[in-house]
Design a protein around this motif. Structure first.
Motif, PDB file in Angstrom:
ATOM      1  N   SER A 194      10.970   5.921  -0.615  1.00  0.00           N
ATOM      2  CA  SER A 194       9.644   5.414  -0.228  1.00  0.00           C
ATOM      3  C   SER A 194       9.006   4.575  -1.328  1.00  0.00           C
TER       4      SER A 194
ATOM      5  N   SER B  21       4.103  10.240  11.479  1.00  0.00           N
ATOM      6  CA  SER B  21       4.882  10.627  12.644  1.00  0.00           C
ATOM      7  C   SER B  21       6.283  11.063  12.236  1.00  0.00           C
TER       8      SER B  21
ATOM      9  N   ARG C  34      -6.903  13.635   0.450  1.00  0.00           N
ATOM     10  CA  ARG C  34      -7.198  12.202   0.503  1.00  0.00           C
ATOM     11  C   ARG C  34      -6.519  11.586   1.735  1.00  0.00           C
TER      12      ARG C  34
ATOM     13  N   MET D 111       9.897   8.559   6.803  1.00  0.00           N
ATOM     14  CA  MET D 111      10.086   9.958   6.401  1.00  0.00           C
ATOM     15  C   MET D 111      11.552  10.371   6.341  1.00  0.00           C
TER      16      MET D 111
ATOM     17  N   ALA E 195       6.256  13.565  -0.449  1.00  0.00           N
ATOM     18  CA  ALA E 195       7.572  13.424  -1.071  1.00  0.00           C
ATOM     19  C   ALA E 195       7.546  13.874  -2.529  1.00  0.00           C
TER      20      ALA E 195
ATOM     21  N   ARG F 131      -1.865  14.037   7.055  1.00  0.00           N
ATOM     22  CA  ARG F 131      -1.499  14.018   5.650  1.00  0.00           C
ATOM     23  C   ARG F 131      -2.589  14.531   4.700  1.00  0.00           C
TER      24      ARG F 131
ATOM     25  N   GLU G 259      -0.653  12.493 -10.579  1.00  0.00           N
ATOM     26  CA  GLU G 259      -1.276  11.863  -9.410  1.00  0.00           C
ATOM     27  C   GLU G 259      -2.498  11.071  -9.858  1.00  0.00           C
TER      28      GLU G 259
HETATM   29  C1  LIG Z   1       1.022   1.746   8.004  1.00  0.00           C
HETATM   30  C2  LIG Z   1       2.150   2.695   7.764  1.00  0.00           C
HETATM   31  C3  LIG Z   1       2.497   3.611   8.724  1.00  0.00           C
HETATM   32  C4  LIG Z   1       3.575   4.486   8.524  1.00  0.00           C
HETATM   33  N1  LIG Z   1       3.919   5.346   9.502  1.00  0.00           N
HETATM   34  C5  LIG Z   1       5.008   6.118   9.350  1.00  0.00           C
HETATM   35  C6  LIG Z   1       5.394   7.023  10.359  1.00  0.00           C
HETATM   36  O1  LIG Z   1       4.725   7.154  11.385  1.00  0.00           O
HETATM   37  N2  LIG Z   1       6.507   7.782  10.167  1.00  0.00           N
HETATM   38  C7  LIG Z   1       7.245   7.671   9.031  1.00  0.00           C
HETATM   39  O2  LIG Z   1       8.279   8.334   8.931  1.00  0.00           O
HETATM   40  N3  LIG Z   1       6.870   6.864   8.027  1.00  0.00           N
HETATM   41  C8  LIG Z   1       5.766   6.078   8.167  1.00  0.00           C
HETATM   42  N4  LIG Z   1       5.383   5.275   7.147  1.00  0.00           N
HETATM   43  C9  LIG Z   1       6.081   5.368   5.884  1.00  0.00           C
HETATM   44  C10 LIG Z   1       5.481   6.547   5.103  1.00  0.00           C
HETATM   45  O3  LIG Z   1       4.159   6.248   4.783  1.00  0.00           O
HETATM   46  C11 LIG Z   1       6.218   6.844   3.838  1.00  0.00           C
HETATM   47  O4  LIG Z   1       7.575   6.987   4.090  1.00  0.00           O
HETATM   48  C12 LIG Z   1       5.673   8.148   3.262  1.00  0.00           C
HETATM   49  O5  LIG Z   1       4.280   8.118   3.144  1.00  0.00           O
HETATM   50  C13 LIG Z   1       6.218   8.398   1.964  1.00  0.00           C
HETATM   51  O6  LIG Z   1       5.497   9.431   1.382  1.00  0.00           O
HETATM   52  P1  LIG Z   1       5.334   9.469  -0.156  1.00  0.00           P
HETATM   53  O7  LIG Z   1       4.871  10.827  -0.473  1.00  0.00           O
HETATM   54  O8  LIG Z   1       6.575   8.967  -0.820  1.00  0.00           O
HETATM   55  O9  LIG Z   1       4.264   8.347  -0.513  1.00  0.00           O
HETATM   56  P2  LIG Z   1       2.720   8.271  -0.299  1.00  0.00           P
HETATM   57  O10 LIG Z   1       2.289   9.051   0.844  1.00  0.00           O
HETATM   58  O11 LIG Z   1       2.395   6.812  -0.329  1.00  0.00           O
HETATM   59  O12 LIG Z   1       2.128   8.948  -1.620  1.00  0.00           O
HETATM   60  C14 LIG Z   1       2.159   8.296  -2.857  1.00  0.00           C
HETATM   61  C15 LIG Z   1       1.253   9.054  -3.815  1.00  0.00           C
HETATM   62  O13 LIG Z   1       1.399   8.467  -5.101  1.00  0.00           O
HETATM   63  C16 LIG Z   1       0.120   8.293  -5.685  1.00  0.00           C
HETATM   64  N5  LIG Z   1       0.217   7.182  -6.623  1.00  0.00           N
HETATM   65  C17 LIG Z   1       0.341   5.868  -6.351  1.00  0.00           C
HETATM   66  N6  LIG Z   1       0.394   5.147  -7.484  1.00  0.00           N
HETATM   67  C18 LIG Z   1       0.297   6.035  -8.511  1.00  0.00           C
HETATM   68  C19 LIG Z   1       0.263   5.899  -9.930  1.00  0.00           C
HETATM   69  N7  LIG Z   1       0.329   4.707 -10.518  1.00  0.00           N
HETATM   70  N8  LIG Z   1       0.139   7.007 -10.669  1.00  0.00           N
HETATM   71  C20 LIG Z   1       0.069   8.234 -10.091  1.00  0.00           C
HETATM   72  N9  LIG Z   1       0.072   8.415  -8.747  1.00  0.00           N
HETATM   73  C21 LIG Z   1       0.182   7.331  -7.976  1.00  0.00           C
HETATM   74  C22 LIG Z   1      -0.790   8.016  -4.511  1.00  0.00           C
HETATM   75  O14 LIG Z   1      -2.142   8.280  -4.817  1.00  0.00           O
HETATM   76  C23 LIG Z   1      -0.217   8.963  -3.458  1.00  0.00           C
HETATM   77  O15 LIG Z   1      -0.815  10.229  -3.535  1.00  0.00           O
HETATM   78  C24 LIG Z   1       4.288   4.416   7.319  1.00  0.00           C
HETATM   79  C25 LIG Z   1       3.911   3.514   6.321  1.00  0.00           C
HETATM   80  C26 LIG Z   1       2.854   2.667   6.542  1.00  0.00           C
HETATM   81  C27 LIG Z   1       2.489   1.683   5.458  1.00  0.00           C
END
Ligand SMILES: Cc1cc2nc3c(=O)[nH]c(=O)nc-3n(C[C@H](O)[C@H](O)[C@H](O)COP(=O)(O)OP(=O)(O)OC[C@H]3O[C@@H](n4cnc5c(N)ncnc54)[C@H](O)[C@@H]3O)c2cc1C
Length: 517
Positions: free
Chosen positions: A330, A46, A40, A343, A15, A129, A34
């Protein structure tokens, strides 16, 4: 390092990288911060038809042609065969009862198969991922986003007109000045801590915990419980859900031999199974002892990463935006992995924020639009929470659970088709919240389900669910002769043309355009 940017994005999951790339394409200077380093381990794998459609539309609108192929299995495989992913043809559910081997009958009363696509070419995917996120961050850099990994951020001053983030980057002091901050660092992330934002507990879902990792050597379910009939799609090319009273286990296969699996469960279910998730591998092994068929599926499985224990899966932030910052959905909240809502919610949020940046940046109305974004995000998270809590309440009653999932599948397939047809029938709120008939009836059904109805009230609810989905049911959902196996059929969509305020010809053309036929 001391630098100034238009936009600072915190967190480079899919995201963060996507929103940073979009902001860059809109002409802004962008820094992406990051705390870790790619590749990582990451969870949230999904995808769904709506998520993929949003990814496709965002790619088209913002000139992200190198990201677009990830929106379908076929184009992903053709374009990026070395970036791992899994084939997801649908949502597969099996119901398990304490200690028994899984068994079903000809009416499939212990299972539910809902196809999301008619063929592999246009199918959804499980995003591996580690690979995908590493690609996306490189893509953001290629487009001109400044990327700083291993950045340790410890504070933000958001009271200034231009907020200031402070921290360290590879042991050097770091000071970033930006006009706007986008937090993509996940639940209880950077701004939540730095701005001491309040957490607002959800009202209905109990305090579910998660335990998960990646494995090799997981057997296909078709090997564990072979069927003599031909299902609407290969049952393992799907998000497989093993459901039991108060919890469920997900199994998502990738094409690199890795399988993502984990459990989410209420305190009652954890107690009744005698599971302490803090004991990680021990809890997983004990779980398998209680579920003989799943034990068979994992009999040769080896974790490839330490188990992760999520002590509290659900989260809702009391604030989503400020005058110069916004949390992505998220980062603003999370309910549960059930039904893969993370997602699509996140991508809807990115779409909305991108439109605000596009049309209101530096103009009057920016704050109002940001306020609408904040309201919309919270409303959608609460809607998902109510539905998921109702599903948890019915996990011991698979007939009711299956019926309730149809509320989700009917809304999701209708929203996707309406979007593909360019019809604004019910606004863009997730799960058709603004649909004049479906919206209120959906809320009613969920209200009743949360009360765990029995007897006549339960029967009445089952009927109401059928009536509720009817105006948006374009996928033959609930038809008795399908015995809970729902393929993706062009004929169902064509029959539903009028519900989509479209002609059969419009639907025919849409099906051709999106590779359905
Ligand atoms: C167990 C589980 C299963 C899931 N399965 C699904 C699924 O199957 N389908 C679905 O649609 N959604 C699922 N989700 C929800 C999904 O994980 C999130 O919607 C999605 O990962 C969001 O992506 P993101 O890039 O916002 O966050 P993330 O993938 O969590 O990425 C966050 C990033 O921010 C970084 N970060 C964190 N804190 C800091 C900081 N202080 N400073 C700098 N960087 C930082 C992290 O290192 C990471 O790289 C699931 C969630 C969980 C907990």
């Amino acid at each position: 390092m001391r630098s100034a940017f238009d936009i600072a994005v915190i967190g480079s999951g899919f995201a963060g990288s996507l929103v940073a790339a979009i902001a860059r394409q809109l002409g802004h200077s962008v820094v992406l911060l990051e705390k870790g380093k790619h590749p990582r381990f990451a969870i949230g794998e999904s995808s769904t038809p709506l998520a993929n459609l949003l990814l496709e539309q965002l790619s088209d609108r913002y000139g992200l042609s190198r990201i677009r192929p990830f929106a379908k299995w076929g184009t992903w495989q053709e374009t990026y065969p070395s970036i791992s992913c899994g084939l997801k043809r649908g949502f597969t559910f099996y119901h398990h009862e304490g200690g028994s081997v899984f068994k079903d009958d000809a009416a499939h009363r212990k299972q539910l198969l809902v196809a999301a696509s008619p063929n592999d070419r246009v199918a959804d995917t499980h995003w591996y991922r580690p690979d995908l996120d590493a690609f996306l961050v490189e893509e953001a850099r290629r487009l001109g986003v400044v990327y700083l990994d291993e950045a340790e951020l410890w504070g933000v001053d958001a009271d200034q007109k231009r907020p200031i983030i402070q921290g360290r980057h590879r042991n050097q002091p770091l000071e970033i000045h930006a006009s706007f901050l986008i937090d993509a660092s996940g639940p209880r992330g950077f701004l939540h801590h730095a701005l001491e934002l309040p957490e607002v507990p959800f009202k209905n879902i109990s305090s579910t915990q998660g335990l998960y990792t990646h494995f090799t050597g997981v057997k296909g379910w078709s090997e564990v419980a072979p069927s003599t009939e031909v299902p609407p799609y290969p049952v393992d090319d799907a998000a497989v859900h093993h459901v039991f009273a108060g919890g469920w286990i997900w199994v998502l296969r990738f094409n690199n031999g890795v399988t993502s699996a984990g459990i989410a469960a209420t305190p009652e279910a954890r107690n009744s199974l005698g599971l302490d998730f803090a004991s990680k591998q021990h809890a997983w092994d004990r779980l398998l002892e209680k579920m003989p068929s799943i034990k068979d599926q994992f009999s040769a499985a080896q974790p490839t990463h330490p188990f992760v224990h999520a002590k509290q899966l659900s989260f809702l932030s009391g604030y989503v935006t400020g005058q110069n910052w916004a949390l992505l959905p998220s980062a603003a909240g999370f309910v549960d992995p059930l039904l893969s809502t993370g997602m699509p919610l996140t991508l809807l949020g990115i779409e909305r924020l991108a439109k605000i940046m596009e049309s209101k940046w530096g103009r009057e109305g920016f704050a109002d639009e940001l306020f609408n974004y904040s309201m919309q995000t919270t409303i959608e998270l609460v809607t998902v929470e109510r539905l998921v809590a109702a599903l948890y309440a019915s996990m011991g009653d698979f007939d009711l659970f299956s019926a309730l999932t149809l509320l989700y599948f009917a809304a999701a397939s209708f929203a996707e088709a309406a979007r593909r047809l360019g019809r604004d029938i019910a606004g863009e709120t997730f799960l058709l919240g603004e649909h004049p008939v479906f919206g209120p009836r959906f809320r009613y059904c969920v209200d009743v389900a949360l009360k765990k109805p029995t007897g006549a009230a339960r029967e009445d609810l089952l009927q109401r669910i059928t009536q509720t989905i009817e105006p948006v049911n374009i996928a033959g959902l609930g038809l008795k002769d399908r015995n809970r196996w729902y393929p993706a059929l062009a004929s169902d969509l064509l029959k539903g043309a009028a519900k989509l305020q479209s002609s059969r010809e419009d639907v025919e053309m849409m099906l051709k355009r999106c590779g359905f036929k």
